[in-house]
Design an enzyme around this catalytic site. Structure first.
Site, mmCIF file in Angstrom:
data_model
loop_
_atom_site.group_PDB
_atom_site.id
_atom_site.type_symbol
_atom_site.label_atom_id
_atom_site.label_comp_id
_atom_site.label_asym_id
_atom_site.label_seq_id
_atom_site.Cartn_x
_atom_site.Cartn_y
_atom_site.Cartn_z
ATOM 1 N N ASP A 1 51.282 -82.194 -16.306
ATOM 2 C CA ASP A 1 51.506 -80.966 -15.539
ATOM 3 C C ASP A 1 52.561 -81.041 -14.445
ATOM 4 O O ASP A 1 53.361 -80.156 -14.286
ATOM 5 C CB ASP A 1 50.194 -80.545 -14.854
ATOM 6 C CG ASP A 1 49.025 -80.450 -15.821
ATOM 7 O OD1 ASP A 1 49.153 -80.893 -16.976
ATOM 8 O OD2 ASP A 1 47.981 -79.922 -15.421
ATOM 9 N N GLU B 1 40.568 -90.716 -13.194
ATOM 10 C CA GLU B 1 41.503 -89.820 -13.877
ATOM 11 C C GLU B 1 42.850 -90.522 -14.077
ATOM 12 O O GLU B 1 43.442 -90.466 -15.134
ATOM 13 C CB GLU B 1 41.680 -88.540 -13.048
ATOM 14 C CG GLU B 1 42.522 -87.477 -13.740
ATOM 15 C CD GLU B 1 42.648 -86.193 -12.925
ATOM 16 O OE1 GLU B 1 42.213 -86.178 -11.753
ATOM 17 O OE2 GLU B 1 43.192 -85.210 -13.441
HETATM 18 C C1 GLC Z 1 45.101 -82.303 -15.740
HETATM 19 C C2 GLC Z 1 46.036 -83.034 -16.703
HETATM 20 C C3 GLC Z 1 45.848 -82.503 -18.119
HETATM 21 C C4 GLC Z 1 44.377 -82.599 -18.504
HETATM 22 C C5 GLC Z 1 43.472 -81.910 -17.484
HETATM 23 C C6 GLC Z 1 41.997 -82.158 -17.733
HETATM 24 O O1 GLC Z 1 45.427 -80.976 -15.645
HETATM 25 O O2 GLC Z 1 47.359 -82.908 -16.298
HETATM 26 O O3 GLC Z 1 46.634 -83.213 -19.019
HETATM 27 O O4 GLC Z 1 44.179 -82.041 -19.762
HETATM 28 O O5 GLC Z 1 43.772 -82.408 -16.191
HETATM 29 O O6 GLC Z 1 41.724 -83.522 -17.748
#
Ligand code: GLC
Length: 459
Positions: free
Chosen positions: A175, A419
């Site tokens: 993102d 994460e």
């Molecule tokens: C963030 C990441 C994306 C992922 C989401 C849920 O937005 O950038 O790639 O799918 O989190 O984990």
């Protein structure tokens, strides 16, 4: 592999499981993290299912069925399928307002994510032990995957270039990557209506529930929401969006996964004796591979992106982890392979103590904790591991692949299911080793997948 971490990974997937009644059927889906991501995300779920197929086949199928329950009548598989009654995540269903156009009663976002679902579904089919259930799954999902691929090809590659266009940074899955900086900066903050800024200021929760320095900056968020607001007002008319949006990019990561997904879909169809139907996807696969190959710049040793906003054609060169994704698409020549391996193993670029950082360490835009602008992510490590597999006949590739597997697993063993991770691990001026949100399903799923797929289970 460490047994304690493996068991903890299973537990994390159990804790993040959420059963939901969909069309009178109770389906289990996995949330990325209860700390913030309390809905179902497209490419996260595709990854969860690749682990679940090794530990609970029915739950793996349910993960994908639940994702497909949000598919639009035009074939789009959205990037979020919302869980009713969960309010912790922003932007929620009202921001997207897709129900009028989606043709489904299930609340979803209006954009997609890298089409890993096809790769995952075919992998699940090949791996499952119960062949009867696998065939039922195959029969159920193929028409939906075909519809998704046709949707993407029709709306995202209207000029038939072989490269799909993404219409929002969130579609890339990476993102907040600096790959989007130049395009986003063209959206003048002054032109964004105050009501959007207020919605962001009041509604945003990621920066309150998580650490401010790990999350995107406020101007990025204004632009993200400006785009979703525009598309909502255009009633999710993708022809108009792709033509007129202030954000339209041919991304290397998205297209590499698209190429591989077409290969998976073709194989999936061939398995059912539908070789004739598979041909189209083989053509798309090769067309994308050739197009990716033409993006290479031998001077910078980077696969460029193309900013195609409103008819433009501007090259974007940014040294990020996405540059290695053509490995997954088998779109790399022998010389390029050597150059890419050298970059990956260079301690000044990608071989940090906890690899692989999401952008090169020597990229001036590198930030230690901000997401997708420095930290190491298990998902991109996994995609590179799988990409190197395409070249495993070459000795340096095999060796590097094993090294990345080992490093990824020990990162998770040492620091838990985060994460994303500090690429410098402990040798750093910040004490924080785990970044973003915790008890993260992706990291747990990738640990389980690697343990099984690469036969590292030692008990
Ligand atoms: C963030 C990441 C994306 C992922 C989401 C849920 O937005 O950038 O790639 O799918 O989190 O984990």
């Amino acid at each position: 592999m460490n047994r304690k971490t493996y068991n903890a990974a299973k537990k994390t997937l159990e804790n993040n499981c959420y059963a939901i009644n969909l069309h009178n059927q109770l389906l289990r889906r996995t949330l990325p993290s209860r700390e913030f991501y309390v809905h179902q995300w497209n490419w996260d779920s595709a990854t969860h299912a690749m682990a679940l197929i090794h530990i609970d086949e029915m739950r793996a199928y349910e993960e994908i069925y639940s994702l497909l329950s949000g598919q639009w009548v035009n074939g789009l598989i959205p990037h979020i399928i919302f869980n009713p009654s969960e309010t912790r995540y922003f932007p929620g269903p009202d921001i997207w307002d897709t129900e009028k156009t989606s043709g489904t009663t299930i609340a979803t976002s209006g954009i997609t994510q890298p089409p890993l679902i096809t790769i995952s579904a075919f992998y699940m089919y090949k791996t499952a032990k119960d062949r009867n259930q696998a065939r039922i799954f195959q029969k159920n999902v193929i028409p939906k995957l075909v519809a998704y691929h046709e949707h993407l090809k029709k709306y995202r590659d209207p000029e038939n270039s072989g490269l799909l266009t993404i219409i929002h940074p969130w579609e890339s899955g990476t993102d907040n990557s600096p790959r989007w900086d130049n395009v986003l900066q063209q959206i003048d903050i002054g032109s964004i209506p105050d009501r959007i800024k207020e919605t962001v200021n009041e509604g945003r929760t990621d920066n309150k529930l998580g650490e401010l320095d790990d999350r995107p900056k406020v101007y990025d968020y204004y632009r993200y929401l400006y785009l979703t607001d525009l598309y909502k007002n255009w009633q999710w008319d993708f022809v108009k969006i792709v033509r007129e949006s202030p954000f339209a990019v041919k991304d290397i990561l998205f297209n590499a996964i698209w190429c591989y997904a077409n290969d998976s879909l073709a194989q999936f169809l061939e398995e059912t004796g539908k070789g004739k139907d598979a041909k189209k996807f083989r053509v798309w696969e090769q067309q994308t591979r050739d197009a990716i190959q033409s993006l290479w710049n031998s001077h910078s040793q980077i696969f460029k992106l193309i900013n195609v906003t409103q008819g433009k054609k501007i090259s974007i060169y940014e040294d990020t982890i996405a540059n290695f994704l053509p490995l997954l698409a088998k779109a790399v020549t022998k010389t390029q392979l050597t150059q890419l391996i050298n970059q990956l193993l260079d301690p000044k670029k990608y071989w940090s103590p906890v690899p692989l950082p999401s952008i090169a360490l020597d990229n001036p835009k590198f930030e230690l904790t901000r997401y997708w602008r420095g930290p190491s992510w298990p998902i991109t490590n996994l995609l590179i591991i799988e990409g190197l597999r395409n070249y495993e006949m070459s000795n340096p590739c095999k060796k590097l692949q094993l090294k990345i597997i080992k490093k990824t697993m020990s990162m998770i063993e040492k620091y838990g299911f985060s994460e994303y991770y500090n690429p410098y691990g402990e040798n750093t001026y910040t004490k924080r080793k785990t970044l973003g949100f915790g008890s993260f399903s992706w990291s747990a799923a990738i640990y389980i997948y690697l343990a099984h797929e690469y036969k590292l289970i030692t008990f």
